[in-house]
Design a protein around this motif. Sequence first.
Motif, PDB file in Angstrom:
ATOM      1  N   ASP A 463      59.550  12.960  38.219  1.00  0.00           N
ATOM      2  CA  ASP A 463      59.396  11.518  38.419  1.00  0.00           C
ATOM      3  C   ASP A 463      58.356  10.929  37.476  1.00  0.00           C
ATOM      4  O   ASP A 463      58.388   9.724  37.166  1.00  0.00           O
ATOM      5  N   ALA A 464      57.415  11.766  37.037  1.00  0.00           N
ATOM      6  CA  ALA A 464      56.368  11.309  36.119  1.00  0.00           C
ATOM      7  C   ALA A 464      56.758  11.499  34.654  1.00  0.00           C
ATOM      8  O   ALA A 464      55.909  11.340  33.764  1.00  0.00           O
ATOM      9  N   ASN A 465      58.025  11.864  34.412  1.00  0.00           N
ATOM     10  CA  ASN A 465      58.495  12.114  33.045  1.00  0.00           C
ATOM     11  C   ASN A 465      57.688  13.211  32.350  1.00  0.00           C
ATOM     12  O   ASN A 465      57.424  13.152  31.147  1.00  0.00           O
ATOM     13  N   ALA A 466      57.265  14.203  33.132  1.00  0.00           N
ATOM     14  CA  ALA A 466      56.422  15.263  32.584  1.00  0.00           C
ATOM     15  C   ALA A 466      57.071  16.635  32.650  1.00  0.00           C
ATOM     16  O   ALA A 466      56.554  17.575  32.048  1.00  0.00           O
ATOM     17  N   LEU A 467      58.179  16.770  33.366  1.00  0.00           N
ATOM     18  CA  LEU A 467      58.754  18.099  33.581  1.00  0.00           C
ATOM     19  C   LEU A 467      59.223  18.736  32.279  1.00  0.00           C
ATOM     20  O   LEU A 467      59.073  19.957  32.091  1.00  0.00           O
ATOM     21  N   GLY A 468      59.738  17.925  31.355  1.00  0.00           N
ATOM     22  CA  GLY A 468      60.249  18.470  30.097  1.00  0.00           C
ATOM     23  C   GLY A 468      59.175  19.194  29.314  1.00  0.00           C
ATOM     24  O   GLY A 468      59.350  20.375  28.949  1.00  0.00           O
ATOM     25  N   PHE A 469      58.072  18.541  29.034  1.00  0.00           N
ATOM     26  CA  PHE A 469      57.036  19.200  28.217  1.00  0.00           C
ATOM     27  C   PHE A 469      56.325  20.304  28.991  1.00  0.00           C
ATOM     28  O   PHE A 469      55.841  21.270  28.391  1.00  0.00           O
ATOM     29  N   VAL A 470      56.272  20.191  30.325  1.00  0.00           N
ATOM     30  CA  VAL A 470      55.656  21.266  31.120  1.00  0.00           C
ATOM     31  C   VAL A 470      56.486  22.538  31.013  1.00  0.00           C
ATOM     32  O   VAL A 470      55.944  23.637  30.829  1.00  0.00           O
ATOM     33  N   ASP A 471      57.818  22.415  31.108  1.00  0.00           N
ATOM     34  CA  ASP A 471      58.671  23.600  30.970  1.00  0.00           C
ATOM     35  C   ASP A 471      58.555  24.195  29.568  1.00  0.00           C
ATOM     36  O   ASP A 471      58.574  25.421  29.396  1.00  0.00           O
ATOM     37  N   GLU A 472      58.416  23.340  28.564  1.00  0.00           N
ATOM     38  CA  GLU A 472      58.254  23.847  27.190  1.00  0.00           C
ATOM     39  C   GLU A 472      56.945  24.616  27.037  1.00  0.00           C
ATOM     40  O   GLU A 472      56.857  25.560  26.241  1.00  0.00           O
ATOM     41  N   MET A 473      55.922  24.217  27.792  1.00  0.00           N
ATOM     42  CA  MET A 473      54.623  24.903  27.727  1.00  0.00           C
ATOM     43  C   MET A 473      54.630  26.232  28.459  1.00  0.00           C
ATOM     44  O   MET A 473      53.743  27.063  28.244  1.00  0.00           O
ATOM     45  N   GLY A 474      55.601  26.422  29.344  1.00  0.00           N
ATOM     46  CA  GLY A 474      55.633  27.664  30.118  1.00  0.00           C
ATOM     47  C   GLY A 474      55.713  27.452  31.610  1.00  0.00           C
ATOM     48  O   GLY A 474      55.557  28.401  32.377  1.00  0.00           O
ATOM     49  N   GLY A 475      55.902  26.216  32.041  1.00  0.00           N
ATOM     50  CA  GLY A 475      56.083  25.961  33.462  1.00  0.00           C
ATOM     51  C   GLY A 475      54.805  25.622  34.183  1.00  0.00           C
ATOM     52  O   GLY A 475      53.778  25.292  33.581  1.00  0.00           O
ATOM     53  N   LEU A 476      54.840  25.711  35.512  1.00  0.00           N
ATOM     54  CA  LEU A 476      53.717  25.280  36.350  1.00  0.00           C
ATOM     55  C   LEU A 476      52.461  26.112  36.133  1.00  0.00           C
ATOM     56  O   LEU A 476      51.357  25.643  36.408  1.00  0.00           O
ATOM     57  N   ASP A 477      52.616  27.327  35.646  1.00  0.00           N
ATOM     58  CA  ASP A 477      51.445  28.191  35.447  1.00  0.00           C
ATOM     59  C   ASP A 477      50.867  28.089  34.046  1.00  0.00           C
ATOM     60  O   ASP A 477      49.942  28.827  33.687  1.00  0.00           O
ATOM     61  N   ALA A 478      51.378  27.160  33.247  1.00  0.00           N
ATOM     62  CA  ALA A 478      50.827  26.955  31.905  1.00  0.00           C
ATOM     63  C   ALA A 478      49.415  26.381  32.016  1.00  0.00           C
ATOM     64  O   ALA A 478      49.157  25.477  32.806  1.00  0.00           O
ATOM     65  N   VAL A 479      48.508  26.917  31.204  1.00  0.00           N
ATOM     66  CA  VAL A 479      47.114  26.458  31.209  1.00  0.00           C
ATOM     67  C   VAL A 479      46.989  25.277  30.250  1.00  0.00           C
ATOM     68  O   VAL A 479      47.446  25.335  29.110  1.00  0.00           O
ATOM     69  N   ILE A 480      46.360  24.203  30.720  1.00  0.00           N
ATOM     70  CA  ILE A 480      46.307  22.978  29.910  1.00  0.00           C
ATOM     71  C   ILE A 480      45.033  22.860  29.090  1.00  0.00           C
ATOM     72  O   ILE A 480      44.890  21.920  28.304  1.00  0.00           O
ATOM     73  N   GLY A 481      44.097  23.789  29.246  1.00  0.00           N
ATOM     74  CA  GLY A 481      42.861  23.740  28.465  1.00  0.00           C
ATOM     75  C   GLY A 481      41.808  22.851  29.120  1.00  0.00           C
ATOM     76  O   GLY A 481      42.085  22.095  30.045  1.00  0.00           O
ATOM     77  N   GLU A 482      40.582  22.967  28.620  1.00  0.00           N
ATOM     78  CA  GLU A 482      39.483  22.183  29.163  1.00  0.00           C
ATOM     79  C   GLU A 482      39.754  20.695  28.978  1.00  0.00           C
ATOM     80  O   GLU A 482      40.045  20.236  27.880  1.00  0.00           O
ATOM     81  N   ARG A 483      39.705  19.943  30.083  1.00  0.00           N
ATOM     82  CA  ARG A 483      39.996  18.513  30.108  1.00  0.00           C
ATOM     83  C   ARG A 483      41.380  18.185  29.534  1.00  0.00           C
ATOM     84  O   ARG A 483      41.598  17.124  28.959  1.00  0.00           O
ATOM     85  N   GLY A 484      42.307  19.154  29.679  1.00  0.00           N
ATOM     86  CA  GLY A 484      43.666  18.917  29.183  1.00  0.00           C
ATOM     87  C   GLY A 484      43.758  18.904  27.684  1.00  0.00           C
ATOM     88  O   GLY A 484      44.584  18.175  27.110  1.00  0.00           O
ATOM     89  N   SER A 485      42.948  19.734  27.000  1.00  0.00           N
ATOM     90  CA  SER A 485      42.873  19.690  25.536  1.00  0.00           C
ATOM     91  C   SER A 485      44.184  20.094  24.856  1.00  0.00           C
ATOM     92  O   SER A 485      44.404  19.740  23.690  1.00  0.00           O
TER      93      SER A 485
END
Length: 583
Positions: A463-485
Amino acid sequence: MTRTRTPVEEWYDGTHPVRTTVRLFSDQRWRILGAALAYAVKHSPVWVMPVLTAEVIDIVVEERPLSELWFVAAFMTVIIAQNLPLTAVYVRFLSHSVRTVETNLRMSLARRLQELSIGYHRRTSAGVLQAKIVRDVENVVESSRQTFDSSMGAITTLAGALVLTAVRTPEFLPVFLLAVPASAALVVTMRKRMVSRNADFRRQVEAMSARVSEMTHLIPITRAHALEHRELDRLDSTLLGVREAGIRLDVLNGRFGALAWITFQLLSVACLVGAAWAAYTGLFDLTPGDVVMLSAYFVQLTGSVTVLMTLAPIITKGLESIRSMGDVLSEQDLERNEGKEQVTEVRGAVRFEHVAFRYDDATAPAIEDLTLDVRAGETIALVGPSGSGKSTVLNMVIGFLAPTSGRILVDGHDMAGLDLRTYRRHLAVVPQESLLFEGTVRDNVTYGDHDLPDDVVRTALDDANALGFVDEMGGLDAVIGERGSRLSGGQRQRIAIARALIRNPRVLVLDEATSALDATSERLVQGALERLMAGRTTFVVAHRLSTIRGADRIAVMEAGRVVEVGSHGELVAAGGAYATLQT
């Protein structure tokens, strides 16, 4: 019946650091007593060995039976060997006590920081607060540990030496007792200056911590504008201040230690010569062993008193940190929620009735006579020039700021009487700069509710238009880095929107949520925001026309007042302040 322990922050008093320190350790008194007893026994070889050494010398000089020598040797072995198990007991007792106080202090500081008003946090540097939790607590812990270690060694040695001297050679006891008033005079003379120097050094370190924190946050801007040398120059002046304050403190401590050492070395020489003269002339019927014993004891005595004296700067440093933490633990600028009405359900009707607000350091009110009725489920946009009061209104909706006069009603209930913690469970905020933390996508989206199933999290991301890039990163367990870097600005915003969707809020606050995005990211974020805003009471602050034109109503603010209210079309047609903003 179990006794409820009063939280440290409820009684902490930085103006009386000694009393406060005693109370901090009051719950550990039995462990501290056990540590003291274990230390006294394990340390006994230090003050028993001179007597045994004197006995060995006298056995040799007087040609007494060798069996006495073997007995003394066996006793020496036993009292030395007991040091190992009793050291383990001592360390366990003391470490448990000190580490418990350390944990309690840091937890109390963290609790109080969560309770202090947002106004306090805006006035106080994050670097200074960090220094209190890290450095000041560490100072208290290390000062306590060093003071206990050193004072126990000195006190047990003093007591043992004085008692055994009184038993074996009482004539020399008055000589030993001269060291005590001498040490007291030195401590009294130097203490006041050490307190002042320690306070100055702490202030310089806090300023440095604040400067370093600011510098690290500004690195992208500094680098982008090629201002590295300017930032380094600013830090350099702060570091020089720390250096000079540290040098002054170290010099004072060095003089203090040197004066103590010289005083007691001279007394040791006097004692040795006096004991030898007494034995030589037969004045006090001293044996050669007694001369060795008295010389050893006086060295121990002077060393112990010197140790007690050198504890003064260590204790002063710890007490100064106790005072420093009082700036937080005794601060009364709190958000008080206890005893107020619990909020179990929110429809989202918000009414401002003649609300005014003035910041403490301001000469003019930020909000003046604001009356605005926002219906449940309505989207209202706040527009106006910088400084018109838009952000202040949002902060009052969140409950970060309370009106100076007037009142704000939520579903007919005065916010002043609500438990704001329970109210905020029905509220979500999407700021201009999304606040993400180092961890996985799941951790950030489910913040505060980690037990949500994956399908719920994925739906929110979709719903937030974020699922596509999250799956490309590796899914829900993908680490986003300090402050989402690892994420772009638009991706961070969409993660923040997914977090808001998970909460299913009834009141939504959007503070310039799309202002820092490019056109492509804005379209994706705007689509996510429209799904988030559907059916929810929404307060929007934005400069972009695309963000506010779809609002049910737009409130135009100038100098803390609402000067126009209406839909986009109505306000454009009216040709007033809003129409001017569009040109």
